[in-house]
Design an enzyme around this catalytic site. Structure first.
Site, PDB file in Angstrom:
ATOM      1  N   LEU A  48       0.901  -1.149   0.000  1.00 51.93           N
ATOM      2  CA  LEU A  48       0.000   0.000   0.000  1.00 51.93           C
ATOM      3  C   LEU A  48       0.937   1.194   0.000  1.00 51.93           C
ATOM      4  O   LEU A  48       1.877   1.234   0.798  1.00 51.93           O
ATOM      5  CB  LEU A  48      -0.853   0.044   1.273  1.00 51.93           C
ATOM      6  N   ASP A  49       0.708   2.157  -0.875  1.00 53.28           N
ATOM      7  CA  ASP A  49       1.620   3.287  -0.881  1.00 53.28           C
ATOM      8  C   ASP A  49       1.509   4.078   0.420  1.00 53.28           C
ATOM      9  O   ASP A  49       0.576   3.891   1.201  1.00 53.28           O
ATOM     10  CB  ASP A  49       1.423   4.165  -2.122  1.00 53.28           C
ATOM     11  N   LYS A  50       2.472   4.919   0.660  1.00 50.69           N
ATOM     12  CA  LYS A  50       2.568   5.679   1.911  1.00 50.69           C
ATOM     13  C   LYS A  50       1.305   6.480   2.192  1.00 50.69           C
ATOM     14  O   LYS A  50       0.905   6.651   3.340  1.00 50.69           O
ATOM     15  CB  LYS A  50       3.799   6.594   1.810  1.00 50.69           C
TER      16      LYS A  50
ATOM     17  N   SER B 226      -1.759   5.692   1.405  1.00 52.48           N
ATOM     18  CA  SER B 226      -2.944   4.850   1.540  1.00 52.48           C
ATOM     19  C   SER B 226      -2.958   4.181   2.904  1.00 52.48           C
ATOM     20  O   SER B 226      -1.926   4.039   3.551  1.00 52.48           O
ATOM     21  CB  SER B 226      -2.976   3.796   0.436  1.00 52.48           C
TER      22      SER B 226
END
Length: 184
Positions: A41-43, A45
């Site tokens: 999960l990107d930072k 999200s």
């Protein structure tokens, strides 16, 4: 015995155990030793992140041929039109890629979601709306790119489910051990 961990990743945390000085990482959450994120999960999200020390499982889990569902709630700027929801459902093109069809809908009634730190930007003249997207693929920043393509940029993104594994009421930053059978 292999370990499987359900973690509610907070906003601003990398999906890895090391980072540059000043970056928040998984290392601050007292997770068991030797587990690694099964996917990312990107930072920016939040939500469900699966961790495990079962390497063959992680490899199978990440294989795009498995097409396991991922459910996301996206708070978008504005209230999407029926046409925008339909376009999302049929697949949209971004960066030269046509997304697979998915399930998309406005979440009704709009959910009450815990505040985020820092909060999402607020504009008096532009409402926000929570939509749900259920995808079977996971391209980099895909939900954000999809919603922006149809004119409703994502302000906040929470992964709620992977396969049959749901985030439930697990608080941001908390985790619990699960069984492999809980996932699919």
């Amino acid at each position: 015995m292999p370990r499987y961990i359900l973690f509610n990743k907070p906003f601003g945390v990398l999906s890895q155990f090391t980072g540059e000085p000043g970056q928040r990482t998984l290392s601050e959450f007292s997770l068991p030793a030797h587990v690694y994120a099964a996917g990312r999960l990107d930072k920016d999200s939040e939500g469900l992140l699966l961790l495990s020390d079962d390497g063959p499982f992680i490899k199978r889990f990440l294989d795009p041929a498995n097409n396991h569902e991922r459910k996301y709630w996206a708070e978008v700027e504005g209230v999407p039109t029926r046409d925008a929801i339909e376009k999302l459902s049929h697949g949209v093109e971004f960066k030269g890629y046509l997304s697979k069809p998915c399930r998309a809908r406005i979440v009704e009634p709009q959910p009450i979601v815990a505040k985020r730190d820092p909060p999402v930007r607020f504009r008096k003249s532009i409402p926000t709306c929570w939509i749900e997207l259920v995808l079977t693929e996971g391209k980099n920043r895909q939900v954000r790119r999809m919603t922006a393509t149809v004119g409703f940029p994502t302000l906040r993104l929470i992964r709620k489910r992977i396969g049959k594994l749901s985030l439930g009421d697990l608080a941001p930053g908390d985790w619990r051990e699960i069984q492999k059978s809980d996932i699919f």
